[in-house]
Scaffold this motif. Structure first.
Motif, PDB file in Angstrom:
ATOM      1  N   ASN A   1      -9.711 -12.599  89.359  1.00 21.31           N
ATOM      2  CA  ASN A   1      -8.578 -12.130  88.363  1.00 21.31           C
ATOM      3  C   ASN A   1      -9.179 -11.413  87.065  1.00 21.31           C
ATOM      4  N   ASP A   2     -10.371 -11.128  86.896  1.00 25.94           N
ATOM      5  CA  ASP A   2     -11.069 -10.419  86.062  1.00 25.94           C
ATOM      6  C   ASP A   2     -11.691  -9.049  86.626  1.00 25.94           C
ATOM      7  N   ALA A   3     -11.540  -8.584  87.826  1.00 24.99           N
ATOM      8  CA  ALA A   3     -11.990  -7.588  88.436  1.00 24.99           C
ATOM      9  C   ALA A   3     -10.851  -6.736  89.016  1.00 24.99           C
ATOM     10  N   ALA A   4     -11.435  -5.831  89.987  1.00 24.17           N
ATOM     11  CA  ALA A   4     -10.336  -4.777  90.636  1.00 24.17           C
ATOM     12  C   ALA A   4     -10.101  -5.039  92.096  1.00 24.17           C
ATOM     13  N   SER A   5      -9.104  -4.742  92.700  1.00 23.45           N
ATOM     14  CA  SER A   5      -9.023  -4.601  94.024  1.00 23.45           C
ATOM     15  C   SER A   5      -8.697  -3.018  94.264  1.00 23.45           C
ATOM     16  N   GLN A   6      -9.720  -2.380  95.265  1.00 24.82           N
ATOM     17  CA  GLN A   6      -9.323  -1.046  95.303  1.00 24.82           C
ATOM     18  C   GLN A   6      -9.858  -0.413  96.788  1.00 24.82           C
ATOM     19  N   ILE A   7      -9.219   0.649  96.722  1.00 27.30           N
ATOM     20  CA  ILE A   7      -9.597   1.547  98.221  1.00 27.30           C
ATOM     21  C   ILE A   7     -10.208   2.833  97.610  1.00 27.30           C
ATOM     22  N   ASN A   8     -11.442   3.367  98.189  1.00 26.47           N
ATOM     23  CA  ASN A   8     -12.296   4.610  97.727  1.00 26.47           C
ATOM     24  C   ASN A   8     -11.954   5.743  98.705  1.00 26.47           C
ATOM     25  N   PHE A   9     -11.863   6.677  98.512  1.00 24.41           N
ATOM     26  CA  PHE A   9     -11.889   7.812  99.298  1.00 24.41           C
ATOM     27  C   PHE A   9     -13.078   8.690  99.072  1.00 24.41           C
ATOM     28  N   ALA A  10     -13.831   8.868  99.924  1.00 20.26           N
ATOM     29  CA  ALA A  10     -15.046   9.497 100.015  1.00 20.26           C
ATOM     30  C   ALA A  10     -15.227  10.838 100.708  1.00 20.26           C
TER      31      ALA A  10
ATOM     32  N   SER B   1     -18.798   9.514  96.646  1.00 21.63           N
ATOM     33  CA  SER B   1     -18.502   8.169  97.332  1.00 21.63           C
ATOM     34  C   SER B   1     -17.104   7.648  96.912  1.00 21.63           C
ATOM     35  N   TYR B   2     -16.680   7.942  95.637  1.00 25.10           N
ATOM     36  CA  TYR B   2     -15.273   7.594  95.282  1.00 25.10           C
ATOM     37  C   TYR B   2     -14.470   8.751  94.445  1.00 25.10           C
ATOM     38  N   LYS B   3     -14.221   9.931  95.249  1.00 25.17           N
ATOM     39  CA  LYS B   3     -13.521  11.097  94.625  1.00 25.17           C
ATOM     40  C   LYS B   3     -12.179  10.410  94.265  1.00 25.17           C
ATOM     41  N   GLY B   4     -11.254   9.834  95.430  1.00 29.41           N
ATOM     42  CA  GLY B   4     -10.041   9.247  95.289  1.00 29.41           C
ATOM     43  C   GLY B   4     -10.094   7.734  95.054  1.00 29.41           C
ATOM     44  N   ILE B   5      -9.471   7.192  94.331  1.00 27.35           N
ATOM     45  CA  ILE B   5      -9.292   5.781  94.173  1.00 27.35           C
ATOM     46  C   ILE B   5      -8.043   5.256  93.693  1.00 27.35           C
ATOM     47  N   VAL B   6      -7.453   4.352  94.889  1.00 29.16           N
ATOM     48  CA  VAL B   6      -6.367   3.535  94.524  1.00 29.16           C
ATOM     49  C   VAL B   6      -6.747   2.132  94.069  1.00 29.16           C
ATOM     50  N   SER B   7      -6.589   1.640  92.796  1.00 32.46           N
ATOM     51  CA  SER B   7      -7.241   0.352  92.158  1.00 32.46           C
ATOM     52  C   SER B   7      -6.190  -0.217  91.443  1.00 32.46           C
ATOM     53  N   TYR B   8      -6.293  -1.713  91.679  1.00 27.56           N
ATOM     54  CA  TYR B   8      -5.536  -2.604  90.704  1.00 27.56           C
ATOM     55  C   TYR B   8      -6.412  -3.305  90.059  1.00 27.56           C
ATOM     56  N   ASP B   9      -6.163  -3.187  88.574  1.00 28.91           N
ATOM     57  CA  ASP B   9      -7.023  -3.757  87.790  1.00 28.91           C
ATOM     58  C   ASP B   9      -6.323  -5.037  87.206  1.00 28.91           C
ATOM     59  N   HIS B  10      -7.062  -6.160  88.028  1.00 30.26           N
ATOM     60  CA  HIS B  10      -6.354  -7.559  87.923  1.00 30.26           C
ATOM     61  C   HIS B  10      -6.310  -8.042  86.321  1.00 30.26           C
ATOM     62  N   SER B  11      -7.450  -7.575  85.441  1.00 28.36           N
ATOM     63  CA  SER B  11      -7.436  -8.206  84.140  1.00 28.36           C
ATOM     64  C   SER B  11      -6.416  -7.612  83.190  1.00 28.36           C
TER      65      SER B  11
END
Length: 205
Positions: free
Chosen positions: A49-58, A66-76
């Motif tokens: 709950n203090d981290a992120a869930s994400q998908i990286n596009f490399a 290695s992370y040009k595109g990112i969809v990320s959810y910041d749980h904090s």
């Protein structure tokens, strides 16, 4: 009971979870196919709950390649971020405010840039194209012009005063002392909130 196939790895390396024919899907998205086309299907990324869930596009394995595109959810912060060129381009915060060019939106839609031309609304229709500003039944539908955060001019419809079109210095709800007031019947007032003729100029001094 006979074993049921749950995961398929094809000879071309494509993987199907819940589906046995991942290579039949579009080539740009067939490396991993999840679901069986029945009812709801989904993938969950489970983080702290203090981290992120994400998908990286490399497009590489070193540096920001290695992370040009990112969809990320910041749980904090309960915030969704979408990044391009390894930089956050859009954020949606926990209150639903959307930021484009800013990760800390202060309004329902907050667009930030450092260039002169910020936005354009386009249509190919040949009759008319419009942008609508809608307030409540007796509210003010306004455009406000600011320098930095200081409101300098406000124009719009005063829904609480017979739908008069007003121009005022500053910001906030329209009052009864606008610099310019236009009635729905066409009377134009300068320095008066109640013009009685086609052009009504009032100077209290």
């Amino acid at each position: 009971a006979s074993p049921a196939e749950k995961v398929t790895i094809r000879s071309d390396g494509n993987v199907g979870i819940g589906v046995s024919n991942p290579s039949d899907f579009h080539s740009a998205g067939s490396r991993l196919v999840v679901g069986n086309g029945v009812s709801n299907q989904g993938i969950t990324i489970y983080a702290a709950n203090d981290a992120a869930s994400q998908i990286n596009f490399a497009d590489g394995s070193s540096g920001n390649a290695s992370y040009k595109g990112i969809v990320s959810y910041d749980h904090s912060a309960d915030k969704m971020n979408i990044s391009t060129a390894a930089t956050i381009g859009m954020s949606i915060d926990s209150g639903g405010d959307v930021g484009i060019g800013t990760s800390t939106p202060g309004y329902r839609l907050d667009v930030y840039d450092t260039v002169a031309n910020i936005a354009i609304f386009r249509s190919t229709i040949t009759s008319y194209a419009r942008v609508v500003i809608r307030a409540g039944a007796t509210g003010d539908a306004q455009l406000t012009f600011q320098n930095n955060t200081a409101s300098k001019w406000t124009i719009g419809n005063d829904g609480g005063d017979s739908d008069k079109f007003k121009i005022e210095a500053g910001g906030g709800a329209f009052g009864t002392s606008p610099l310019v007031c236009i009635l729905s019947g066409g009377n134009f007032g300068i320095g008066t909130n109640a013009p009685t003729s086609t052009l009504d100029v009032f100077n209290p001094s």
